[in-house]
Write a protein that holds these residues in place. Sequence first.
Motif, PDB file in Angstrom:
ATOM      1  N   GLU A   1      52.338  26.002  39.382  1.00  0.00           N
ATOM      2  CA  GLU A   1      52.067  25.501  40.729  1.00  0.00           C
ATOM      3  C   GLU A   1      51.237  24.227  40.687  1.00  0.00           C
ATOM      4  O   GLU A   1      51.469  23.290  41.451  1.00  0.00           O
ATOM      5  CB  GLU A   1      51.348  26.578  41.543  1.00  0.00           C
ATOM      6  CG  GLU A   1      52.218  27.786  41.854  1.00  0.00           C
ATOM      7  CD  GLU A   1      51.431  28.908  42.511  1.00  0.00           C
ATOM      8  OE1 GLU A   1      50.183  28.814  42.548  1.00  0.00           O
ATOM      9  OE2 GLU A   1      52.058  29.878  42.972  1.00  0.00           O
TER      10      GLU A   1
ATOM     11  N   LEU B   1      49.928  29.926  38.121  1.00  0.00           N
ATOM     12  CA  LEU B   1      49.043  28.895  38.651  1.00  0.00           C
ATOM     13  C   LEU B   1      49.259  27.572  37.929  1.00  0.00           C
ATOM     14  O   LEU B   1      49.229  26.503  38.552  1.00  0.00           O
ATOM     15  CB  LEU B   1      47.582  29.330  38.535  1.00  0.00           C
ATOM     16  CG  LEU B   1      46.540  28.354  39.101  1.00  0.00           C
ATOM     17  CD1 LEU B   1      46.817  28.069  40.565  1.00  0.00           C
ATOM     18  CD2 LEU B   1      45.132  28.904  38.927  1.00  0.00           C
TER      19      LEU B   1
ATOM     20  N   VAL C   1      39.340  33.959  46.832  1.00  0.00           N
ATOM     21  CA  VAL C   1      40.303  33.377  47.770  1.00  0.00           C
ATOM     22  C   VAL C   1      41.688  33.242  47.148  1.00  0.00           C
ATOM     23  O   VAL C   1      42.660  32.953  47.842  1.00  0.00           O
ATOM     24  CB  VAL C   1      39.822  32.006  48.289  1.00  0.00           C
ATOM     25  CG1 VAL C   1      38.541  32.168  49.100  1.00  0.00           C
ATOM     26  CG2 VAL C   1      39.608  31.018  47.141  1.00  0.00           C
ATOM     27  N   HIS C   2      41.765  33.432  45.840  1.00  0.00           N
ATOM     28  CA  HIS C   2      43.070  33.387  45.165  1.00  0.00           C
ATOM     29  C   HIS C   2      42.949  34.153  43.866  1.00  0.00           C
ATOM     30  O   HIS C   2      41.929  34.107  43.183  1.00  0.00           O
ATOM     31  CB  HIS C   2      43.490  31.942  44.870  1.00  0.00           C
ATOM     32  CG  HIS C   2      44.806  31.844  44.150  1.00  0.00           C
ATOM     33  ND1 HIS C   2      46.017  31.877  44.804  1.00  0.00           N
ATOM     34  CD2 HIS C   2      45.105  31.744  42.827  1.00  0.00           C
ATOM     35  CE1 HIS C   2      46.993  31.802  43.919  1.00  0.00           C
ATOM     36  NE2 HIS C   2      46.478  31.714  42.717  1.00  0.00           N
ATOM     37  N   GLN C   3      44.030  34.855  43.526  1.00  0.00           N
ATOM     38  CA  GLN C   3      44.087  35.511  42.227  1.00  0.00           C
ATOM     39  C   GLN C   3      45.542  35.593  41.791  1.00  0.00           C
ATOM     40  O   GLN C   3      46.456  35.635  42.611  1.00  0.00           O
ATOM     41  CB  GLN C   3      43.467  36.898  42.269  1.00  0.00           C
ATOM     42  CG  GLN C   3      44.117  37.867  43.236  1.00  0.00           C
ATOM     43  CD  GLN C   3      43.432  39.225  43.225  1.00  0.00           C
ATOM     44  OE1 GLN C   3      43.461  39.935  42.231  1.00  0.00           O
ATOM     45  NE2 GLN C   3      42.795  39.565  44.335  1.00  0.00           N
TER      46      GLN C   3
ATOM     47  N   TYR D   1      40.874  34.296  38.827  1.00  0.00           N
ATOM     48  CA  TYR D   1      40.349  34.509  40.165  1.00  0.00           C
ATOM     49  C   TYR D   1      39.659  33.217  40.586  1.00  0.00           C
ATOM     50  O   TYR D   1      38.967  32.586  39.776  1.00  0.00           O
ATOM     51  CB  TYR D   1      39.322  35.640  40.190  1.00  0.00           C
ATOM     52  CG  TYR D   1      39.866  37.008  39.871  1.00  0.00           C
ATOM     53  CD1 TYR D   1      40.216  37.902  40.879  1.00  0.00           C
ATOM     54  CD2 TYR D   1      40.007  37.423  38.546  1.00  0.00           C
ATOM     55  CE1 TYR D   1      40.701  39.169  40.586  1.00  0.00           C
ATOM     56  CE2 TYR D   1      40.494  38.690  38.240  1.00  0.00           C
ATOM     57  CZ  TYR D   1      40.838  39.555  39.262  1.00  0.00           C
ATOM     58  OH  TYR D   1      41.314  40.812  38.966  1.00  0.00           O
TER      59      TYR D   1
END
Length: 234
Positions: free
Chosen positions: A223, A220, A212-214, A204
């Motif tokens: 990315e 991840l 704001v992101h999970q 998280y």
Amino acid sequence: MLEVRDLHSGYGDAHVIRGVSLDVAAGEVVGVLGRNGMGKTTLIRSIMGLAPPQIRAGSISWRGESLIGLRPHDIAARKIAIVPQGRRLFPSLTVTEHLTMLKAARARSGWTVERVFALFPRLAERRNHRGGQLSGGERGMLAVGRALMVDPQLILMDEPSEGLAPVMVQHLEGIVLDLKREGLSILLVEQNLYSALAVADRLYVLETGRVVHQGDAATLARETKLLFQHLGVQ
């Protein structure tokens, strides 16, 4: 196991955590990433019942039981331990005293002093050294070892790699993975993206007290690698 739903908490007039929801399952390492001042430590303190902050809304439950309103030692009795930011050791106590303050030296079940020493041989060598005499890496080991002495099922780790040399960060990552193999759940608060990616199952990202992101750490990591390749960063 751990469920946080729409949590709001803060200090006085400061609204720090703004609707955070997250989960930690059995045997899972979950990372919480974010820069300084984003609410990571406030989140950990809210879960552990440490004051301040004050919880204003939302829920925190462990195995279906609400933790809100419980005192920190009652939460610890439910097999939740904390490795606080800055380690919070006692400079005048020895390594052994830090470990036996939570469980008698004669204990033979669960995590024992000798079992902690087996996990951290360096602490065994320093068993009679006082907290103020230990290196940063040794203090980090002792903070984890102290948390293990409550026989936790969940460990909250707040910036455990802070101030450590890269070699000690790698050693800490190995310890986190060892504890995961033992079946422990870990909520890991970190600024070090690479360290979190090395051990976490899911992540998280907090920004100004909000998620704001999970997502899963493997995605991840891919990315991040593609982004760095695009930017020409090795």
